[in-house]
Design an enzyme around this catalytic site. Sequence first.
Site, PDB file in Angstrom:
ATOM      1  N   GLN A 214       2.934  11.246  -1.440  1.00  0.00           N
ATOM      2  CA  GLN A 214       3.051  11.719  -0.063  1.00  0.00           C
ATOM      3  C   GLN A 214       4.484  11.643   0.468  1.00  0.00           C
ATOM      4  O   GLN A 214       4.811  12.254   1.484  1.00  0.00           O
ATOM      5  CB  GLN A 214       2.081  10.945   0.847  1.00  0.00           C
ATOM      6  CG  GLN A 214       0.623  11.298   0.533  1.00  0.00           C
ATOM      7  CD  GLN A 214      -0.400  10.458   1.277  1.00  0.00           C
ATOM      8  OE1 GLN A 214      -0.071   9.751   2.227  1.00  0.00           O
ATOM      9  NE2 GLN A 214      -1.657  10.513   0.852  1.00  0.00           N
TER      10      GLN A 214
ATOM     11  N   ASP B 189       2.408   3.128   2.747  1.00  0.00           N
ATOM     12  CA  ASP B 189       1.306   4.093   2.778  1.00  0.00           C
ATOM     13  C   ASP B 189       1.741   5.537   2.533  1.00  0.00           C
ATOM     14  O   ASP B 189       1.997   5.923   1.405  1.00  0.00           O
ATOM     15  CB  ASP B 189       0.561   3.923   4.114  1.00  0.00           C
ATOM     16  CG  ASP B 189      -0.772   4.654   4.162  1.00  0.00           C
ATOM     17  OD1 ASP B 189      -1.078   5.385   3.218  1.00  0.00           O
ATOM     18  OD2 ASP B 189      -1.512   4.511   5.149  1.00  0.00           O
TER      19      ASP B 189
ATOM     20  N   HIS C   3      -9.548   1.168   1.612  1.00  0.00           N
ATOM     21  CA  HIS C   3      -9.267   1.606   2.984  1.00  0.00           C
ATOM     22  C   HIS C   3     -10.498   1.283   3.817  1.00  0.00           C
ATOM     23  O   HIS C   3     -11.621   1.615   3.409  1.00  0.00           O
ATOM     24  CB  HIS C   3      -9.122   3.130   3.066  1.00  0.00           C
ATOM     25  CG  HIS C   3      -7.922   3.704   2.393  1.00  0.00           C
ATOM     26  ND1 HIS C   3      -8.015   4.640   1.401  1.00  0.00           N
ATOM     27  CD2 HIS C   3      -6.597   3.530   2.609  1.00  0.00           C
ATOM     28  CE1 HIS C   3      -6.798   5.021   1.030  1.00  0.00           C
ATOM     29  NE2 HIS C   3      -5.922   4.357   1.739  1.00  0.00           N
TER      30      HIS C   3
ATOM     31  N   HIS D  56       0.907   5.607  -1.365  1.00  0.00           N
ATOM     32  CA  HIS D  56       0.550   6.801  -2.130  1.00  0.00           C
ATOM     33  C   HIS D  56       1.894   7.515  -2.326  1.00  0.00           C
ATOM     34  O   HIS D  56       2.344   8.245  -1.431  1.00  0.00           O
ATOM     35  CB  HIS D  56      -0.414   7.694  -1.353  1.00  0.00           C
ATOM     36  CG  HIS D  56      -1.572   6.954  -0.729  1.00  0.00           C
ATOM     37  ND1 HIS D  56      -2.636   6.493  -1.474  1.00  0.00           N
ATOM     38  CD2 HIS D  56      -1.815   6.566   0.547  1.00  0.00           C
ATOM     39  CE1 HIS D  56      -3.491   5.865  -0.666  1.00  0.00           C
ATOM     40  NE2 HIS D  56      -3.015   5.899   0.560  1.00  0.00           N
TER      41      HIS D  56
ATOM     42  N   ARG E 205     -16.323   5.886   2.788  1.00  0.00           N
ATOM     43  CA  ARG E 205     -16.674   7.309   2.831  1.00  0.00           C
ATOM     44  C   ARG E 205     -16.758   7.922   1.444  1.00  0.00           C
ATOM     45  O   ARG E 205     -17.560   8.809   1.192  1.00  0.00           O
ATOM     46  CB  ARG E 205     -15.617   8.084   3.637  1.00  0.00           C
ATOM     47  CG  ARG E 205     -15.602   7.772   5.109  1.00  0.00           C
ATOM     48  CD  ARG E 205     -14.435   8.450   5.820  1.00  0.00           C
ATOM     49  NE  ARG E 205     -13.211   7.666   5.747  1.00  0.00           N
ATOM     50  CZ  ARG E 205     -12.064   8.081   5.207  1.00  0.00           C
ATOM     51  NH1 ARG E 205     -11.975   9.284   4.680  1.00  0.00           N
ATOM     52  NH2 ARG E 205     -11.016   7.296   5.202  1.00  0.00           N
TER      53      ARG E 205
ATOM     54  N   GLU F 101     -10.235   2.743   9.475  1.00  0.00           N
ATOM     55  CA  GLU F 101      -8.932   3.201   9.946  1.00  0.00           C
ATOM     56  C   GLU F 101      -9.093   4.048  11.198  1.00  0.00           C
ATOM     57  O   GLU F 101      -8.372   3.868  12.166  1.00  0.00           O
ATOM     58  CB  GLU F 101      -8.243   4.010   8.836  1.00  0.00           C
ATOM     59  CG  GLU F 101      -6.878   4.556   9.236  1.00  0.00           C
ATOM     60  CD  GLU F 101      -6.193   5.319   8.125  1.00  0.00           C
ATOM     61  OE1 GLU F 101      -6.878   5.626   7.114  1.00  0.00           O
ATOM     62  OE2 GLU F 101      -4.996   5.608   8.248  1.00  0.00           O
TER      63      GLU F 101
ATOM     64  N   TYR G  66      -4.943   7.874  -6.556  1.00  0.00           N
ATOM     65  CA  TYR G  66      -6.199   8.628  -6.686  1.00  0.00           C
ATOM     66  C   TYR G  66      -6.053  10.025  -7.260  1.00  0.00           C
ATOM     67  O   TYR G  66      -7.030  10.759  -7.339  1.00  0.00           O
ATOM     68  CB  TYR G  66      -6.966   8.663  -5.364  1.00  0.00           C
ATOM     69  CG  TYR G  66      -6.214   9.165  -4.151  1.00  0.00           C
ATOM     70  CD1 TYR G  66      -5.976  10.517  -3.956  1.00  0.00           C
ATOM     71  CD2 TYR G  66      -5.771   8.268  -3.179  1.00  0.00           C
ATOM     72  CE1 TYR G  66      -5.313  10.964  -2.835  1.00  0.00           C
ATOM     73  CE2 TYR G  66      -5.116   8.704  -2.047  1.00  0.00           C
ATOM     74  CZ  TYR G  66      -4.888  10.056  -1.879  1.00  0.00           C
ATOM     75  OH  TYR G  66      -4.227  10.497  -0.759  1.00  0.00           O
TER      76      TYR G  66
ATOM     77  N   HIS H 264       0.838  -1.210   0.000  1.00  0.00           N
ATOM     78  CA  HIS H 264       0.000   0.000   0.000  1.00  0.00           C
ATOM     79  C   HIS H 264       0.865   1.248   0.000  1.00  0.00           C
ATOM     80  O   HIS H 264       1.660   1.455   0.917  1.00  0.00           O
ATOM     81  CB  HIS H 264      -0.910   0.013   1.232  1.00  0.00           C
ATOM     82  CG  HIS H 264      -1.934   1.100   1.209  1.00  0.00           C
ATOM     83  ND1 HIS H 264      -2.986   1.115   0.309  1.00  0.00           N
ATOM     84  CD2 HIS H 264      -2.081   2.225   1.959  1.00  0.00           C
ATOM     85  CE1 HIS H 264      -3.734   2.187   0.516  1.00  0.00           C
ATOM     86  NE2 HIS H 264      -3.201   2.887   1.512  1.00  0.00           N
TER      87      HIS H 264
ATOM     88  N   ARG I  64      -4.873  15.282   7.086  1.00  0.00           N
ATOM     89  CA  ARG I  64      -5.483  15.131   5.769  1.00  0.00           C
ATOM     90  C   ARG I  64      -5.704  16.490   5.102  1.00  0.00           C
ATOM     91  O   ARG I  64      -5.506  16.632   3.898  1.00  0.00           O
ATOM     92  CB  ARG I  64      -6.815  14.371   5.885  1.00  0.00           C
ATOM     93  CG  ARG I  64      -7.329  13.940   4.527  1.00  0.00           C
ATOM     94  CD  ARG I  64      -8.581  13.095   4.642  1.00  0.00           C
ATOM     95  NE  ARG I  64      -9.774  13.917   4.839  1.00  0.00           N
ATOM     96  CZ  ARG I  64     -10.996  13.543   4.472  1.00  0.00           C
ATOM     97  NH1 ARG I  64     -11.197  12.359   3.901  1.00  0.00           N
ATOM     98  NH2 ARG I  64     -12.033  14.335   4.675  1.00  0.00           N
TER      99      ARG I  64
ATOM    100  N   HIS J  18      -5.668  -1.137   6.499  1.00  0.00           N
ATOM    101  CA  HIS J  18      -5.748  -0.716   7.913  1.00  0.00           C
ATOM    102  C   HIS J  18      -6.603  -1.677   8.750  1.00  0.00           C
ATOM    103  O   HIS J  18      -6.085  -2.331   9.634  1.00  0.00           O
ATOM    104  CB  HIS J  18      -6.227   0.739   8.079  1.00  0.00           C
ATOM    105  CG  HIS J  18      -5.448   1.721   7.275  1.00  0.00           C
ATOM    106  ND1 HIS J  18      -4.078   1.857   7.392  1.00  0.00           N
ATOM    107  CD2 HIS J  18      -5.814   2.601   6.288  1.00  0.00           C
ATOM    108  CE1 HIS J  18      -3.656   2.777   6.547  1.00  0.00           C
ATOM    109  NE2 HIS J  18      -4.682   3.242   5.868  1.00  0.00           N
TER     110      HIS J  18
END
Length: 450
Positions: free
Chosen positions: A57, A316, A228, A54, A206, A231, A117, A52, A78, A265
């Site tokens: 980041q 992550d 996800h 991203h 979500r 979490e 994403y 996992h 976030r 998670h």
Amino acid sequence: MILFAETALLPDGWARDVLVRIEGGRIVEVVPGAPRQGPAVACLLPAPVNLHSHTFQRAMAGMTEARTAGQDSFWTWRALMYRFLERLSPEDVEAIAAQAMVEMAEAGFAAVCEFHYLHHPAGGGTYADPAELSVRLAAAAATTGLGLTHLPVIYEQGGVDGRALAGGQLRFGSQPETYAKVLDGAGRALAGLPDARLGVAPHSLRAVSRGTLAGAADMVPGGPVHIHIAEQVAEVTEVAAAWGVRPVEWALANLALDRRWCMIHATQMTPDETAALARTGAVAGLCPITEANLGDGIFAAPGWLAEGGAFGVGSDSNVRISWAEELRLLEYSQRLQHKGRAVMADAGRSTGRFLWDGAARGGAQAAGRASGAIAAGMWADLLALDCADVRLEGLAGDSLLDAFLFAGRDGLVTDLWSAGRHIVQAGRHIGRDSIEARFRSTMRSLREAL
Ligand code: NGQ
Ligand code: ZN
């Protein structure tokens, strides 16, 4: 190509004088007790998948650790992450991904599942090629030679109530027509990477409607499906308030969970949810460093393992990229919580060996990658350890893995092969100099980003 190892970890245990024959990036033959041929590595291991990530980041590392006036949390982090990503151009995305992939390879990962994403320019709109940023990630994989399981993310809404995307989220949107174009373009971008896989990733309960969630796994038939889930406590509250059930409870009742799924998670679970989810065969995608950094909580490892649950680790947020440290923190968080030692391993087994075997197997499953073991038919995802390092002095077999995990330092991986590509040599990625130079210049331009 032939590799020769003085010792190697094979599916049924440690073996000596092992010859590994590799053709077309795959292991075609493994012969223990073979007569020595040419130079040998001291200790050869199956290299894991980072399940996992991203990658973008990675460029925020160190920019989000100050305390603000109120109570800092996952959600304040976030907000910073959303602000940060508005700055990123396609060139930046590629440069950062390449640097992260270099660091992954040097840490011992042979491949990465990129949970991707960023689909749009800042503020929304569409790139001339709707899959522009998938193409950039594929380019970074090609440049670095790291194996890629690419997971274009479905992201439709700003919360469980179906509210519209706003702010930084405008880069994520995936209405059916755009998403089809992204998937299509991503598939084409991966065509030149022989071991790459395409999968699908509904972002979270979500961010995706229940209708879309129901059909998500069919969007890439047979491919990995990552999501996800559970979490943060606030996510449990939000889902429970809207749907009357908890996130994992909902997933168990409404998604056809099986070995294709990777539940990222899975921190907030009741004991019943833990047991039932483990039994589906889905992999728990654990990201201990990021989960600690974001204050998520601690995974219910004993209950998960009691049901034979599969697990793997991911870097992550890439605030720090380390296979050894992910496993160490996974075990240490259990020790701190349960006030005991050697919590995760089966009785009589080394913790290092248990975690290496389990996370290599689970990571490969999550990636849809034939990997995670030194055996014929697998991609040649292999790593060699620096057995001459003083931290490993006098140790062999499982003790060597325990020392690597609990007492090691960065740089103990001397060599790494990803599907037979020898991309780390003498502890350094072969393209590090130019990739790092490009990343440094990207970072200089992002210096004031947060
Ligand atoms: C992500 N990261 O998608 O990058 C998320 C934050 C969210 C982690 N959960 C965004 N670690 O979950 O809404
Ligand atoms: Zn994530």
